[in-house]
Design an enzyme around this catalytic site. Sequence first.
Site, PDB file in Angstrom:
ATOM      1  N   ALA A  15      31.216   3.952 -71.803  1.00 33.98           N
ATOM      2  CA  ALA A  15      31.242   4.826 -70.623  1.00 33.98           C
ATOM      3  C   ALA A  15      32.313   5.912 -70.741  1.00 33.98           C
ATOM      4  O   ALA A  15      32.247   6.930 -70.055  1.00 33.98           O
ATOM      5  CB  ALA A  15      31.488   3.988 -69.370  1.00 33.98           C
TER       6      ALA A  15
ATOM      7  N   LYS B 235       6.938  -1.748 -58.344  1.00 34.56           N
ATOM      8  CA  LYS B 235       7.396  -1.293 -59.662  1.00 34.56           C
ATOM      9  C   LYS B 235       6.411  -0.295 -60.258  1.00 34.56           C
ATOM     10  O   LYS B 235       6.810   0.707 -60.870  1.00 34.56           O
ATOM     11  CB  LYS B 235       7.562  -2.502 -60.585  1.00 34.56           C
ATOM     12  CG  LYS B 235       8.669  -3.446 -60.133  1.00 34.56           C
ATOM     13  CD  LYS B 235       8.563  -4.787 -60.845  1.00 34.56           C
ATOM     14  CE  LYS B 235       9.682  -5.738 -60.419  1.00 34.56           C
ATOM     15  NZ  LYS B 235       9.424  -7.128 -60.829  1.00 34.56           N
TER      16      LYS B 235
ATOM     17  N   GLY C  81      23.814  -9.737 -58.198  1.00 34.04           N
ATOM     18  CA  GLY C  81      25.209  -9.326 -58.002  1.00 34.04           C
ATOM     19  C   GLY C  81      26.170 -10.181 -58.804  1.00 34.04           C
ATOM     20  O   GLY C  81      27.098  -9.670 -59.447  1.00 34.04           O
TER      21      GLY C  81
ATOM     22  N   ILE D 247      25.858 -10.342 -53.393  1.00 36.29           N
ATOM     23  CA  ILE D 247      26.425 -11.067 -54.536  1.00 36.29           C
ATOM     24  C   ILE D 247      25.588 -12.331 -54.764  1.00 36.29           C
ATOM     25  O   ILE D 247      26.084 -13.431 -54.929  1.00 36.29           O
ATOM     26  CB  ILE D 247      27.953 -11.314 -54.353  1.00 36.29           C
ATOM     27  CG1 ILE D 247      28.632 -11.998 -55.546  1.00 36.29           C
ATOM     28  CG2 ILE D 247      28.265 -12.074 -53.070  1.00 36.29           C
ATOM     29  CD1 ILE D 247      29.082 -11.070 -56.596  1.00 36.29           C
ATOM     30  N   GLY D 248      24.268 -12.099 -54.778  1.00 39.38           N
ATOM     31  CA  GLY D 248      23.330 -13.191 -55.062  1.00 39.38           C
ATOM     32  C   GLY D 248      23.085 -13.263 -56.572  1.00 39.38           C
ATOM     33  O   GLY D 248      23.998 -13.053 -57.375  1.00 39.38           O
TER      34      GLY D 248
ATOM     35  N   GLU E 120      11.300 -13.329 -55.557  1.00 34.95           N
ATOM     36  CA  GLU E 120      11.893 -12.559 -54.459  1.00 34.95           C
ATOM     37  C   GLU E 120      12.296 -13.516 -53.337  1.00 34.95           C
ATOM     38  O   GLU E 120      11.796 -14.650 -53.273  1.00 34.95           O
ATOM     39  CB  GLU E 120      10.873 -11.549 -53.916  1.00 34.95           C
ATOM     40  CG  GLU E 120      10.457 -10.498 -54.911  1.00 34.95           C
ATOM     41  CD  GLU E 120      11.633  -9.690 -55.424  1.00 34.95           C
ATOM     42  OE1 GLU E 120      12.271  -8.999 -54.627  1.00 34.95           O
ATOM     43  OE2 GLU E 120      11.944  -9.768 -56.625  1.00 34.95           O
TER      44      GLU E 120
END
Length: 453
Positions: free
Chosen positions: A51, A223, A33, A29-30, A208
């Site tokens: 959805a 990537k 998140g 949950i950084g 990062e």
Amino acid sequence: MYRDPVESLEPLHHRPAAIRTLRVGMIGIGTVGSGTFRVLVRNRADIAARAGRSIELVIVAARNLQRAAGILGEGVALTADAMQVATHPDVDVVVEVAGGTGPARDWVLAAIAHGKHVVTANKALLAVHGAEVFAAAREKGVIVAYEGAVAVSIPIIKALREGLAANRIEWVAGIINGTTNFILSKMRDEGLDFAAALAQAQALGYAEADPTFDIEGIDAAHKLTLLAANAFGMPLRFADAQVEGITALQGVDVACAEQLGYRIKLLGVARRQAAGVELRVQPVLVPVTHLMAQVNGSMNAVMVKSDAAGLTMYYGAGAGSEQTASAVIADLVDVARLDGVHAARHVPHLGVHAHATNALAVVPRAAVHTSHYLRVPVHAVGQIQAVAACLAERKVPVRQVALAAERPGAGPQVLVLTGPVEQGALDLAVHALQARAEVAGAVAMLRVESLEG
Ligand code: HSE
């Protein structure tokens, strides 16, 4: 006669999950998140409308539970044990946004083993362990979606895998690391030094956890590995990529490139050629008038050259909290739509079905064929012709030779733009040039990419 493989399979079980809430467990949950939580809550109704069912975050694993509780408030269970989320019986899909390739691999494999779909923004994990992860997911018939792993807000995986599915792709090239593009832009436009620009990128949540991954080109190579696999239907070949970051780039080359009408960008390039695929990340010169040269700050852009669609280009935020959340939630919407549909009807993880993978080799550096920029320090301006002659003698096509604008404290510098030449041949020519008495210092060499159709 064509026989649809799906027709011969057992009838589908239409899980009740197809109409009930999609229950999400999230690991981490950084920056990503917390953005994912915010957007899920803010756009709850729109997301559910798209959805066909609501998407609810039911449990989160966090290292700092107090901080996590402050972000999530009431209503979401919290645990310090990521494996509990990965294996939780009430979770349909696990969102892994913790990063890293160690424990994250175990959590993702455990989630798959427990029959859960996975959404991840973890490019390192997939570039390094993707073959194992996707094989496990195929075995269990679950989705592993990763749009947020590449050029975050740009739906480039979807573009390659679905939008361009008709095409034979010739090359993919792009600015696919927001941090380094931000640093290069700040250094050029505001005269910031490297360390200050990196510190800003870190404060803004672009970099990062270990920023070496950004500045040494490793994140872009992760990537690029995923882009190449989707573009060419080839396996993930991260270990074979040529990777160069921006730490060795000199300010004098940024200025000399501008003098010649070029801008330096950290570019990932995957190009199909006769012997295989070029897979490389490096600072390159692009014409200053090209759209790619106008991509500044933390923005990303990817160009794709394909036979039917021709040249297409995709632009958007390359890093950031809600920018990445946008892709993570789009993947959740795909999972919500496809959960309960037989796995043979899912979009293949890497664009082509596993049995049709094309085992293309990555061509070695020496066989890569591009134009180049050289900067050759000399003792006297009159030696410009000697430089050109030395290169021509060794069959290097010289397209332009110029003297660099004078700068205080620096001796004369000859700038050369070559035509396309094989790297191996150019290396030999530069080696010979370096040994000449006229040459007063180390020769700098960078690729030039025209990025034309
Ligand atoms: N550190 C990455 C970047 C984050 O700067 O591009 C998004 O993948």
